[in-house]
Design a protein around this motif. Structure first.
Motif, PDB file in Angstrom:
ATOM      1  N   ALA A 173       0.826  -1.212   0.000  1.00 37.38           N
ATOM      2  CA  ALA A 173       0.000   0.000   0.000  1.00 37.38           C
ATOM      3  C   ALA A 173       0.853   1.251   0.000  1.00 37.38           C
ATOM      4  CB  ALA A 173      -0.928   0.002   1.214  1.00 37.38           C
ATOM      5  N   ALA A 174       0.276   2.311  -0.579  1.00 37.45           N
ATOM      6  CA  ALA A 174       0.980   3.590  -0.666  1.00 37.45           C
ATOM      7  C   ALA A 174       1.264   4.175   0.715  1.00 37.45           C
ATOM      8  CB  ALA A 174       0.151   4.579  -1.495  1.00 37.45           C
ATOM      9  N   GLY A 175       0.409   3.847   1.698  1.00 34.02           N
ATOM     10  CA  GLY A 175       0.564   4.419   3.028  1.00 34.02           C
ATOM     11  C   GLY A 175       1.857   4.052   3.727  1.00 34.02           C
ATOM     12  N   LEU A 176       2.520   2.993   3.262  1.00 36.05           N
ATOM     13  CA  LEU A 176       3.775   2.567   3.893  1.00 36.05           C
ATOM     14  C   LEU A 176       5.013   2.965   3.084  1.00 36.05           C
ATOM     15  CD1 LEU A 176       2.672  -0.890   5.261  1.00 36.05           C
ATOM     16  CD2 LEU A 176       3.774   0.886   6.611  1.00 36.05           C
ATOM     17  N   ILE A 177       4.809   3.641   1.958  1.00 36.07           N
ATOM     18  CA  ILE A 177       5.939   4.058   1.127  1.00 36.07           C
ATOM     19  C   ILE A 177       6.934   4.878   1.926  1.00 36.07           C
ATOM     20  CG2 ILE A 177       6.608   5.594  -0.768  1.00 36.07           C
ATOM     21  CD1 ILE A 177       4.111   4.675  -2.262  1.00 36.07           C
ATOM     22  N   VAL A 178       6.423   5.863   2.641  1.00 35.04           N
ATOM     23  CA  VAL A 178       7.279   6.778   3.400  1.00 35.04           C
ATOM     24  C   VAL A 178       8.077   6.026   4.455  1.00 35.04           C
ATOM     25  CG1 VAL A 178       7.300   8.805   4.889  1.00 35.04           C
ATOM     26  CG2 VAL A 178       5.681   8.676   2.986  1.00 35.04           C
ATOM     27  N   VAL A 179       7.406   5.110   5.147  1.00 38.08           N
ATOM     28  CA  VAL A 179       8.063   4.347   6.215  1.00 38.08           C
ATOM     29  C   VAL A 179       9.187   3.482   5.647  1.00 38.08           C
ATOM     30  CG1 VAL A 179       7.719   2.605   8.002  1.00 38.08           C
ATOM     31  CG2 VAL A 179       5.937   4.300   7.570  1.00 38.08           C
ATOM     32  N   ILE A 180       8.905   2.764   4.562  1.00 36.62           N
ATOM     33  CA  ILE A 180       9.886   1.853   3.978  1.00 36.62           C
ATOM     34  C   ILE A 180      11.057   2.617   3.378  1.00 36.62           C
ATOM     35  CG2 ILE A 180      10.262   0.096   2.214  1.00 36.62           C
ATOM     36  CD1 ILE A 180       8.624  -0.807   4.648  1.00 36.62           C
ATOM     37  N   LEU A 181      10.767   3.681   2.646  1.00 38.78           N
ATOM     38  CA  LEU A 181      11.824   4.464   1.990  1.00 38.78           C
ATOM     39  C   LEU A 181      12.788   5.065   3.009  1.00 38.78           C
ATOM     40  CD1 LEU A 181      12.970   5.602  -0.651  1.00 38.78           C
ATOM     41  CD2 LEU A 181      11.418   7.543  -0.393  1.00 38.78           C
ATOM     42  N   SER A 182      12.226   5.724   4.023  1.00 43.40           N
ATOM     43  CA  SER A 182      13.087   6.350   5.033  1.00 43.40           C
ATOM     44  C   SER A 182      13.800   5.289   5.865  1.00 43.40           C
ATOM     45  CB  SER A 182      12.268   7.265   5.947  1.00 43.40           C
ATOM     46  OG  SER A 182      11.294   6.533   6.665  1.00 43.40           O
ATOM     47  N   GLY A 183      13.121   4.163   6.134  1.00 45.12           N
ATOM     48  CA  GLY A 183      13.732   3.088   6.909  1.00 45.12           C
ATOM     49  C   GLY A 183      14.913   2.473   6.196  1.00 45.12           C
ATOM     50  N   ALA A 184      14.762   2.227   4.879  1.00 40.58           N
ATOM     51  CA  ALA A 184      15.855   1.645   4.099  1.00 40.58           C
ATOM     52  C   ALA A 184      17.045   2.596   4.025  1.00 40.58           C
ATOM     53  CB  ALA A 184      15.368   1.299   2.691  1.00 40.58           C
ATOM     54  N   GLU A 185      16.753   3.894   3.920  1.00 40.07           N
ATOM     55  CA  GLU A 185      17.836   4.886   3.885  1.00 40.07           C
ATOM     56  C   GLU A 185      18.594   4.920   5.211  1.00 40.07           C
ATOM     57  OE1 GLU A 185      15.836   8.480   2.830  1.00 40.07           O
ATOM     58  OE2 GLU A 185      16.055   8.144   0.667  1.00 40.07           O
ATOM     59  N   LYS A 186      17.857   4.857   6.310  1.00 48.78           N
ATOM     60  CA  LYS A 186      18.515   4.904   7.620  1.00 48.78           C
ATOM     61  C   LYS A 186      19.311   3.635   7.902  1.00 48.78           C
ATOM     62  CE  LYS A 186      15.106   8.022   9.713  1.00 48.78           C
ATOM     63  NZ  LYS A 186      13.966   8.127  10.665  1.00 48.78           N
ATOM     64  N   LEU A 187      18.735   2.477   7.617  1.00 44.88           N
ATOM     65  CA  LEU A 187      19.447   1.224   7.868  1.00 44.88           C
ATOM     66  C   LEU A 187      20.656   1.073   6.950  1.00 44.88           C
ATOM     67  CD1 LEU A 187      16.572  -1.381   8.450  1.00 44.88           C
ATOM     68  CD2 LEU A 187      18.103  -0.380  10.141  1.00 44.88           C
ATOM     69  N   GLY A 188      20.551   1.634   5.750  1.00 48.05           N
ATOM     70  CA  GLY A 188      21.659   1.558   4.807  1.00 48.05           C
ATOM     71  C   GLY A 188      22.595   2.736   4.878  1.00 48.05           C
ATOM     72  N   ASN A 189      22.422   3.580   5.919  1.00 44.64           N
ATOM     73  CA  ASN A 189      23.259   4.784   6.073  1.00 44.64           C
ATOM     74  C   ASN A 189      23.260   5.648   4.809  1.00 44.64           C
ATOM     75  OD1 ASN A 189      24.163   4.183   8.755  1.00 44.64           O
ATOM     76  ND2 ASN A 189      25.574   2.665   7.895  1.00 44.64           N
ATOM     77  N   GLY A 190      22.069   5.867   4.279  1.00 43.02           N
ATOM     78  CA  GLY A 190      21.913   6.707   3.099  1.00 43.02           C
ATOM     79  C   GLY A 190      21.877   5.943   1.792  1.00 43.02           C
ATOM     80  N   ASP A 191      22.235   4.672   1.824  1.00 42.27           N
ATOM     81  CA  ASP A 191      22.248   3.838   0.622  1.00 42.27           C
ATOM     82  C   ASP A 191      21.042   2.893   0.663  1.00 42.27           C
ATOM     83  OD1 ASP A 191      22.695   2.128  -1.482  1.00 42.27           O
ATOM     84  OD2 ASP A 191      24.786   1.705  -0.983  1.00 42.27           O
ATOM     85  N   ILE A 192      20.025   3.185  -0.164  1.00 47.54           N
ATOM     86  CA  ILE A 192      18.796   2.385  -0.156  1.00 47.54           C
ATOM     87  C   ILE A 192      19.064   0.954  -0.575  1.00 47.54           C
ATOM     88  CG2 ILE A 192      16.516   2.110  -1.215  1.00 47.54           C
ATOM     89  CD1 ILE A 192      16.281   5.074  -1.398  1.00 47.54           C
ATOM     90  N   VAL A 193      19.952   0.770  -1.530  1.00 50.78           N
ATOM     91  CA  VAL A 193      20.260  -0.587  -2.000  1.00 50.78           C
ATOM     92  C   VAL A 193      20.836  -1.419  -0.852  1.00 50.78           C
ATOM     93  CG1 VAL A 193      21.659  -1.957  -3.591  1.00 50.78           C
ATOM     94  CG2 VAL A 193      20.644   0.204  -4.365  1.00 50.78           C
ATOM     95  N   ALA A 194      21.743  -0.808  -0.084  1.00 54.23           N
ATOM     96  CA  ALA A 194      22.335  -1.514   1.056  1.00 54.23           C
ATOM     97  C   ALA A 194      21.300  -1.766   2.146  1.00 54.23           C
ATOM     98  CB  ALA A 194      23.506  -0.705   1.623  1.00 54.23           C
ATOM     99  N   GLY A 195      20.329  -0.850   2.261  1.00 58.37           N
ATOM    100  CA  GLY A 195      19.318  -0.983   3.300  1.00 58.37           C
ATOM    101  C   GLY A 195      18.167  -1.895   2.949  1.00 58.37           C
ATOM    102  N   TYR A 196      18.086  -2.332   1.679  1.00 63.76           N
ATOM    103  CA  TYR A 196      16.967  -3.147   1.210  1.00 63.76           C
ATOM    104  C   TYR A 196      16.824  -4.444   2.006  1.00 63.76           C
ATOM    105  CZ  TYR A 196      14.571  -6.426  -1.969  1.00 63.76           C
ATOM    106  OH  TYR A 196      13.744  -7.385  -2.498  1.00 63.76           O
ATOM    107  N   ARG A 197      17.872  -5.248   2.045  1.00 66.65           N
ATOM    108  CA  ARG A 197      17.785  -6.549   2.724  1.00 66.65           C
ATOM    109  C   ARG A 197      17.644  -6.381   4.241  1.00 66.65           C
ATOM    110  NH1 ARG A 197      22.349  -9.726   2.179  1.00 66.65           N
ATOM    111  NH2 ARG A 197      21.103 -11.537   2.781  1.00 66.65           N
ATOM    112  N   LEU A 198      18.219  -5.320   4.794  1.00 64.75           N
ATOM    113  CA  LEU A 198      18.054  -5.044   6.225  1.00 64.75           C
ATOM    114  C   LEU A 198      16.598  -4.700   6.527  1.00 64.75           C
ATOM    115  CD1 LEU A 198      21.251  -2.865   6.730  1.00 64.75           C
ATOM    116  CD2 LEU A 198      20.931  -5.215   7.535  1.00 64.75           C
TER     117      LEU A 198
END
Length: 531
Positions: A72-97
């Motif tokens: 759902a679109a409602g979780l886009i913001v949560v997932i995008l920002s979460g992946a960036e934070k877990l990946g230290n700015g790198d979404i690709v690195a944060g994907y699997r985390l």
């Protein structure tokens, strides 16, 4: 509890309508799932995986009849920002985390249902919830409008991104812009055509079909440049959906190495909370338009969605919720039972197995237009007007939630709205104790029940009130006495209206005593009231 929700008797009775509805929902789910994955910074395949799991897993255990499960679109913001934070700015690195966080969020959701926590959504005032959804819509629009015009954004933070939007018009790619605006035009105009046939056509699928045509017209599959006046522009496969050659190649397993960090668990609980809250809102809305007026087992459905979310995370997919757009389409297309959700999952699986090359011809601008349209529906200016009509306090909570979400993050935004709601109640005369501690008692005589509330009837003690109401389902007459209440808020009045409609459908009587003696915050019938 009956764990399996799919019944052979339902299949025999409604298989024609459920198969047809499942197919039509699939036509909407396919582009939406791709777009949501793209906007979340995940591979396109992650959206398809989530939608397939939502159909093939959740439908077996769901507690609702008509909701369609998927990303759902409602979780886009949560997932995008979460992946960036877990990946230290790198979404690709944060994907699997982030996949690991999705897995644990699903387990937490599952436990929410097991321990019957589905009604905890009442602890969130409606103005703050609407503010949360509107802020999500604003963020989606601000991030996707760049893709729609073929422009790469220079900023990631939302406020600087908003300030960057005017520069789009000096940097836009004409061919990509044409595809994006044409797609958006389809979504706006198609529902307004006063012909019943056109109203039945899924707008997102029409957008995808035109997008594939534009891929061939503009030759997006081959990287090349073109010139308009003195300006040279570039297009190519990067403007199209990217998918692996085989579905199995799109299955990615989570990385649990961040499990010991605070950031990981904040993201995990945020996903579980927002997914559960949004699902409950969707289920409530769909229940209201179910022609059969069937009851929903919220706790069972939350557990089913949690199970699906955990499975999706393990396979490389997005979180799963009861999604409102697809669920509404299911109702409108004649879906009758959870089999429609299962069939929609089967159609998705069939398509991705046998026609994956078609998906790789879809322009990203087409998907971005779909998401901009979804974002506009979430953040429609009518929401601001609606909140104002309910009362200035509601509008203030709504705006503060939006502002704090855009400035910080989703959780801080929602809790800022809750804090303001509590502060307003204090200003209106409630003490801290009166606000947080519910003074509710019940008197029952035969088929009549009287519930007496004292001090404050607010969103915070609505959970206890709902428990008491549901403990007397057999009564024919229910009276709620609020003559000793100092303040009743909009969220509680909204619940009273739901009760009134539910009792009327069952030829029962529901009365609120003392409401007309209170002063309203505004002229709206559901405006909060005080003494």
């Amino acid at each position: 509890m009956n764990f399996i929700s799919l019944k052979i008797s339902d299949l025999k009775a409604y298989y024609k309508s459920d198969i047809l509805s499942g197919f039509l929902v699939f036509l909407i789910a396919l582009p939406l799932s791709l777009g949501i994955a793209m906007a979340s910074g995940f591979p396109a395949m992650s959206g398809i995986i989530a939608a397939i799991v939502g159909g093939l897993v959740v439908s077996f255990f769901t507690g609702s009849y008509l909701t369609i499960a998927g990303p759902a679109a409602g979780l886009i913001v949560v997932i995008l920002s979460g992946a960036e934070k877990l990946g230290n700015g790198d979404i690709v690195a944060g994907y699997r985390l982030t996949l690991a966080a999705i897995f644990f969020a699903g387990l937490i959701q599952f436990l929410f249902g097991v321990f019957k926590s589905g009604k905890l959504a009442t602890f969130f005032p409606s103005a703050a919830v609407h503010g949360m959804m509107a802020s999500i819509g604003i963020i989606i629009i601000c991030k996707q409008i760049f893709t729609m015009f073929g422009v790469k954004a220079e900023h990631k933070e939302i406020i600087p991104l908003i300030m960057e939007i005017p520069s789009i018009f000096t940097r836009l790619n004409p061919e990509i812009t044409f595809i994006g605006l044409f797609s958006l035009g389809i979504l706006i105009v198609l529902p307004k055509i006063p012909i019943k046939f056109f109203k039945k056509i899924p707008g997102p699928m029409v957008v995808v079909l035109f997008g594939i045509a534009f891929d061939h017209i503009f030759g997006l599959s081959d990287k090349h440049t073109y010139q308009i006046w003195d300006n040279i522009f570039e297009v190519g496969p990067t403007n199209l959906v990217q998918l692996p050659a085989q579905m199995a190649d799109g299955i990615v397993f989570p990385d649990f190495s961040a499990i010991g960090t605070l950031t990981f668990w904040v993201l995990t609980f945020t996903i579980a909370l927002v997914a559960s809250l949004e699902s409950i809102l969707s289920m409530t809305a769909i229940r209201s338009i179910d022609a059969m007026k069937r009851k929903i087992n919220f706790d069972k459905d939350i557990s089913a969605l949690g199970l699906g979310c955990a499975v999706s995370g393990l396979l490389g997919g997005l979180p799963i919720i009861a999604e409102i757009v697809r669920s509404s389409s299911n109702v409108n297309n004649g879906g009758k039972t959870p089999w429609a959700n299962l069939f929609h999952g089967f159609f998705l699986l069939f398509f991705i197995l046998f026609f994956p090359s078609l998906l790789q011809q879809i322009p990203l601008a087409s998907l971005a237009a779909i998401l901009v349209f979804v974002g506009w529906r979430l953040a429609n200016p009518k929401e601001f007007a609606h909140m104002y009509h309910i009362g200035f306090e509601q509008l203030l909570i709504f705006i503060v939630t939006i502002f704090m979400t855009l400035k910080t993050d989703l959780l801080i935004g929602v809790f800022s709205g809750i804090a303001l709601k509590i502060l307003i109640a204090m200003i209106r005369g409630l003490t801290v104790q009166e606000f947080f501690i519910a003074a509710i008692k019940i008197q029952k005589e035969g088929d009549t029940a009287l519930i007496i509330i004292q001090n404050g009837a607010t969103f915070w003690n609505l959970f206890k009130l709902k428990q008491i109401v549901e403990s007397v389902p057999e009564v024919k007459d229910l009276k709620i006495d609020i003559t000793r209440v100092k303040l009743v808020d909009h969220t509680t009045l909204d619940y009273f209206q739901t009760l009134e409609e539910s009792f009327a459908d069952q030829n029962k009587t529901f009365v609120v005593i003392g409401l007309n003696d209170m002063k309203p915050f505004s002229k709206h019938k559901l405006s909060g009231r005080y003494r």
